[in-house]
Write an enzyme that holds these catalytic residues in place. Structure first.
Site, PDB file in Angstrom:
ATOM      1  N   LEU A 151       0.865  -1.175   0.000  1.00 52.02           N
ATOM      2  CA  LEU A 151       0.000   0.000   0.000  1.00 52.02           C
ATOM      3  C   LEU A 151       0.899   1.222   0.000  1.00 52.02           C
ATOM      4  O   LEU A 151       1.777   1.350   0.854  1.00 52.02           O
ATOM      5  CB  LEU A 151      -0.901   0.010   1.231  1.00 52.02           C
ATOM      6  N   LYS A 152       0.689   2.110  -0.969  1.00 52.34           N
ATOM      7  CA  LYS A 152       1.412   3.376  -1.001  1.00 52.34           C
ATOM      8  C   LYS A 152       0.432   4.504  -0.718  1.00 52.34           C
ATOM      9  O   LYS A 152      -0.711   4.476  -1.179  1.00 52.34           O
ATOM     10  CB  LYS A 152       2.079   3.601  -2.362  1.00 52.34           C
TER      11      LYS A 152
ATOM     12  N   ASP B 116      -4.382   0.475 -12.375  1.00 52.22           N
ATOM     13  CA  ASP B 116      -3.005   0.940 -12.178  1.00 52.22           C
ATOM     14  C   ASP B 116      -2.364   1.307 -13.507  1.00 52.22           C
ATOM     15  O   ASP B 116      -1.668   2.332 -13.607  1.00 52.22           O
ATOM     16  CB  ASP B 116      -2.174  -0.116 -11.431  1.00 52.22           C
TER      17      ASP B 116
ATOM     18  N   THR C 100      24.070 -22.235 -11.352  1.00 51.61           N
ATOM     19  CA  THR C 100      22.616 -22.245 -11.498  1.00 51.61           C
ATOM     20  C   THR C 100      21.964 -20.971 -10.989  1.00 51.61           C
ATOM     21  O   THR C 100      21.043 -20.440 -11.624  1.00 51.61           O
ATOM     22  CB  THR C 100      22.025 -23.468 -10.770  1.00 51.61           C
TER      23      THR C 100
END
EC number: 2.7.1.33
Length: 246
Positions: A13-14, A102, A174
């Site tokens: 959450l911003k 968004d 890897t």
């Protein structure tokens, strides 16, 4: 009038106050687990807010939790939604509601900045959208982000670690090979999209990166601009008076 902007994503959450210049102020970020908001997150907010403007792509229950928390202190709450046209922006989707809010808001932000822009969001998904200097959205792409690629590989083959390693063009172990392959796939998609964007727009196209995973791509993309508050910038455009909407 005090107004705040809230961007509720899949993992964070911003929040930011809306400045007198029409842009977000200092951004606060709170991680969440997708089930509940972080405890005490709202303690940093003022006791009363005249207006709260919200964008959410999170699960409905999480969105309701945010709205309930804001209802206790906000005089008015508006929930942003994707529109076919807004402030000179025209969305490419035949069914605009299917374009995530968004992405819609980042396009609004790019329109406000001016010029043609290729917008790259790096979160759970990797999203790419093109808007030209005239405000026409050309459409976009959605792919797994490098983090999601790693997690998907690990889920199917537990011996492949979900984290670790560094970027190498040709890796000798890897961990590095996984990091290089997943990041390289994202970079290739962005690079190909960037070339196509320049052809479509007939000239320079700004590359704007946002999202929690953007910093991993930035060193490999020449002239890219880090715009971590791009969704909030677009939400600030959404919050402007009705006279600014067209």
């Amino acid at each position: 009038m005090s107004a705040w902007l809230f961007d509720l994503g899949n993992s964070r959450l911003k929040a930011a106050p809306l400045g007198e210049d029409g842009l977000p102020g200092d951004v606060l970020a709170f991680a969440h687990d997708g089930m509940a908001l972080a405890a005490g997150w709202d303690s940093v907010l003022p006791p009363r807010i005249d207006a709260a403007h919200v964008a959410s792509v999170a699960a409905p229950a999480l969105r309701v939790a945010l709205l309930d928390a804001l209802a206790a202190r906000a005089g008015r709450i508006s929930l942003a939604s994707t529109q076919p046209a807004w402030a000179g922006l025209r969305i490419a989707y035949a069914e605009p509601a299917k374009l995530g809010v968004d992405r819609f808001l980042t396009l609004l932000a790019a329109r406000r900045r001016g010029g043609a822009s290729l917008l790259v969001g790096v979160g759970t998904a990797l999203t790419i959208d093109l808007v030209d200097a005239g405000g026409r959205h050309h459409g976009g792409r959605i792919a797994p982000s490098p983090t999601m690629m790693r997690e998907a590989l690990h889920a199917r083959a537990a011996q492949l670690p979900a984290v670790g390693g560094g970027y190498r063009v040709f890796a000798a172990d890897t961990g590095d090979a996984l990091a290089s392959g997943c990041l390289g796939a994202a970079l290739a998609l962005v690079g190909q999209s960037r070339e196509a964007a320049v052809d479509a727009c007939g000239g320079p196209v700004a590359l704007l990166l946002h999202g929690g995973g953007a910093e991993a791509l930035l060193p490999h993309l020449a002239d890219a601009v880090h715009a971590p508050a791009l969704v909030l910038e677009g939400l600030a455009c959404w919050a402007r008076p009705d006279g600014a909407r067209r």
